[in-house]
Scaffold this motif. Structure first.
Motif, PDB file in Angstrom:
ATOM      1  N   UNK A  56       0.804  -1.229   0.000  1.00 27.48           N
ATOM      2  CA  UNK A  56       0.000   0.000   0.000  1.00 27.48           C
ATOM      3  C   UNK A  56       0.838   1.282   0.000  1.00 27.48           C
ATOM      4  N   UNK A  84       2.095   0.492  -6.117  1.00 23.63           N
ATOM      5  CA  UNK A  84       0.994   1.452  -6.318  1.00 23.63           C
ATOM      6  C   UNK A  84       0.940   1.948  -7.755  1.00 23.63           C
ATOM      7  N   UNK A  99      -8.782  -6.837  -5.699  1.00 21.29           N
ATOM      8  CA  UNK A  99      -9.178  -5.728  -6.588  1.00 21.29           C
ATOM      9  C   UNK A  99     -10.195  -6.236  -7.606  1.00 21.29           C
ATOM     10  N   UNK A 132      -7.097   7.712 -14.297  1.00 22.73           N
ATOM     11  CA  UNK A 132      -5.938   7.370 -13.469  1.00 22.73           C
ATOM     12  C   UNK A 132      -4.713   8.122 -13.983  1.00 22.73           C
ATOM     13  N   UNK A 133      -4.002   8.756 -13.049  1.00 21.88           N
ATOM     14  CA  UNK A 133      -2.778   9.496 -13.403  1.00 21.88           C
ATOM     15  C   UNK A 133      -1.635   8.877 -12.592  1.00 21.88           C
ATOM     16  N   UNK A 134      -1.299   9.476 -11.442  1.00 24.67           N
ATOM     17  CA  UNK A 134      -0.267   8.872 -10.591  1.00 24.67           C
ATOM     18  C   UNK A 134      -0.737   7.539 -10.029  1.00 24.67           C
ATOM     19  N   UNK A 188      -1.493   6.709  -7.047  1.00 25.28           N
ATOM     20  CA  UNK A 188      -1.005   6.316  -5.715  1.00 25.28           C
ATOM     21  C   UNK A 188      -2.128   6.209  -4.687  1.00 25.28           C
ATOM     22  N   UNK A 226      -5.203   3.407  -6.581  1.00 20.76           N
ATOM     23  CA  UNK A 226      -4.896   1.971  -6.539  1.00 20.76           C
ATOM     24  C   UNK A 226      -4.903   1.443  -5.109  1.00 20.76           C
ATOM     25  N   UNK A 227      -4.439   2.278  -4.186  1.00 23.74           N
ATOM     26  CA  UNK A 227      -4.500   1.923  -2.771  1.00 23.74           C
ATOM     27  C   UNK A 227      -5.955   1.586  -2.401  1.00 23.74           C
ATOM     28  N   UNK A 247      -7.404  -1.617  -4.139  1.00 19.05           N
ATOM     29  CA  UNK A 247      -6.999  -2.876  -3.490  1.00 19.05           C
ATOM     30  C   UNK A 247      -7.918  -3.204  -2.319  1.00 19.05           C
ATOM     31  N   UNK A 248      -8.423  -2.169  -1.646  1.00 19.94           N
ATOM     32  CA  UNK A 248      -9.327  -2.374  -0.506  1.00 19.94           C
ATOM     33  C   UNK A 248     -10.786  -2.476  -0.963  1.00 19.94           C
TER      34      UNK A 248
END
Lengths: 197, 316
Positions: A70, A89, B1, B28-30, B32, B35-36, B39-40
């Motif tokens: 994460x 990420x 995911x 979607x760009x960076x 960070x 995606x975090x 995943x959840x």
């Protein structure tokens, strides 16, 4: 009967064109071409595959480690187009045409990168799990200071950033070492940077 | 995911159109933060539109003497830009106070504005949260609230906006430039960009569906001393308990915004008239309507003292 065929038949029964469904299934994968440690790699990946999983599970480059998955621990740090990032990420398919360097690409036994050699010399690890990320991050940190990228502890924003213990500690804060080898990691980085320990 | 389809956008207009056509699409760009959360399974887009190939990564002088920052300029590049360091120093300072080096290398200007709260109840899919699951209730109210908001909250949500960069941009009166799905351009002052939670905490900005941020512009430099001071539980790589972004002029007048206390960067322009009277009067005016919990009422005093430190530094 394969599961894809089952889906196609079920789709046909509800009036949805089987070809549409097949396309949807195909669209969950994407082709991507990138370079890893100087070698061009062609992959077709489930869109969900992170760069970290592509490196470890598809390319079998297991030097890069999965810690928290994460972005909190830094164990997965790799260098992409000259910049360190958390490979957990980011999606592999977002790296079309990019150049990725992992710990395996920095150096190998017998031909270590200076940062790898300095970590060995200064005992900059205990269990070693965070070490590939620490080393990739360290290499990039010295390049970031050279490139005059400021940090939270840079006193003067207008002056060129310099290598100090405080700068290294701050810039390495995204790499956690639960063994607590921080002081030796700092010594290793300072040796490579050519500043007195 | 959850599974999703993926496309690399060919133009801003195509990206905005694609997003408007699919309720479950995300840019979607960076990546960070997105995606975090994917995943959840807190974010569950069925389609991702990768906008990294669209350029929009330049920092240019604007015609009025200000600065135009492309939406995809990475946090590292914005913090390191010579013009930003010289003329908008608090923006550089705020950026390097946030996240880690690795994250700043990926995170973008627009993505930073759009990042979601780090309220622990929002991040825990097993807990009710009106922001994650509208109508389910707020677990934070009556829960562990040390990190959470003290002002501008509602019965539905007391989350904070986690960005450092946005607090500096609020002080600098930044303007967010967008393209809507019908191709129309829009200019949104940063003060109007983020919402307070009210009854709809899941709506965090005033963007429409498919509306795409192309740049953030800063007005011409205003001089003064630029300070960003962040107080947090550890020295680096942590979200703010309280942060202060300030531009203080030689005569003691200035602008100030507070991070870590509300659902958006907290600035009250009328409170700035109190700056000459000092930190206590200014903080009292800034946080006059605060409704802290027992666990986070320390943020009221901490705001005053942090502002006091900022004003001392400005006089040095």
């Amino acid at each position: 009967m394969s599961s894809a065929a089952t889906v196609a038949i079920a789709g046909a029964a509800t009036g949805v064109c089987a070809a549409d469904i097949r396309r949807e299934i195909v669209e969950e994968q994407t082709k991507v071409v990138f370079e890893v440690n100087g070698e061009t790699k062609h992959l077709t990946l489930d869109n969900r595959t992170t760069l970290l999983d592509a490196l470890r599970e598809h390319l079998h480059l297991t030097g890069t480690k999965k810690g928290c998955d994460h972005g909190q621990c830094g164990a997965c740090t790799v260098i992409v187009n000259g910049r360190r990032i958390n490979s957990c990420l980011t999606l592999a398919v977002m790296h079309e045409g990019e150049k990725i360097t992992t710990i395996e690409g920095l150096g190998r036994p017998g031909n270590l990168h200076p940062m790898q050699a300095a970590f060995v010399k200064h005992d900059g690890f205990q269990c070693g799990y965070c070490t590939p990320g620490q080393i990739c991050s360290s290499v990039a940190v010295l390049q970031e200071i050279d490139a005059d990228i400021p940090s939270h502890v840079t006193e003067n924003l207008i002056a060129q950033a310099t290598v100090t213990s405080a700068e290294i500690r701050e810039r390495m804060s995204g790499n956690i070492c639960r063994c607590g080898a921080y002081s030796n990691i700092l010594d290793a980085i300072k040796e490579v940077a050519g500043v007195p320990a | 995911m959850r599974a999703f389809s993926y496309e690399r956008a060919s133009s801003v207009e195509a990206a905005a159109r694609a997003a408007a056509q699919n309720r479950e699409a995300k840019f979607i760009a960076g990546g960070t933060n997105l995606l975090d959360l994917m995943k959840l399974e807190i974010e569950k887009p069925s389609h991702l539109i990768d906008v990294n190939g669209l350029g929009l990564d330049k920092i240019e002088k604007a015609r009025d003497g200000g600065l135009r920052i492309g939406a995809l300029v990475r946090n590292t590049d914005l913090a390191a830009d010579q013009t930003v360091r010289r003329d908008y120093g608090l923006l550089s300072r705020a950026l390097v106070a946030g996240a880690s080096g690795q994250l700043r290398n990926k995170a973008t200007t627009a993505g930073n504005l759009l990042q979601r709260t780090r309220c622990p109840y929002f991040y825990d899919p097993n807990q009710p949260c009106n922001k994650r699951d509208p109508g389910s209730g707020c677990s934070a109210i009556g829960g562990i609230t040390r990190q959470l908001g003290v002002i501008g909250g509602s019965e539905a949500c007391i989350a904070t906006h986690p960005s450092d960069m946005a607090v500096a941009m609020r002080v600098l009166d930044a303007v967010v430039e967008t393209v809507k799905s019908n191709g129309e351009k829009r200019f949104i002052p940063i003060a109007d960009f983020h919402r307070l939670p009210g009854d709809t905490p899941h709506l965090e900005t005033t963007l429409e569906r498919g509306e795409f941020i192309t740049s953030v512009t800063l007005p011409p430099p205003i001089g003064g001393k630029h300070i960003y001071r962040k107080v947090r539980d550890r020295a680096s790589y942590a979200f703010a308990l309280v942060s202060i972004a300030a531009v203080i002029q030689p005569d003691g007048s200035g602008r100030v915004a507070v991070g870590g206390v509300a659902h958006k960067p907290w600035r009250v322009e009328t409170a700035e008239a109190e700056l000459n009277k000092g930190a206590r009067a200014t903080a009292a005016a800034l946080l006059a309507d605060a409704r802290p919990t027992e666990q986070n009422k320390f943020k009221i005093g901490l705001t005053e003292r942090t502002l006091g430190a900022v004003l001392s530094e400005a006089r040095e």
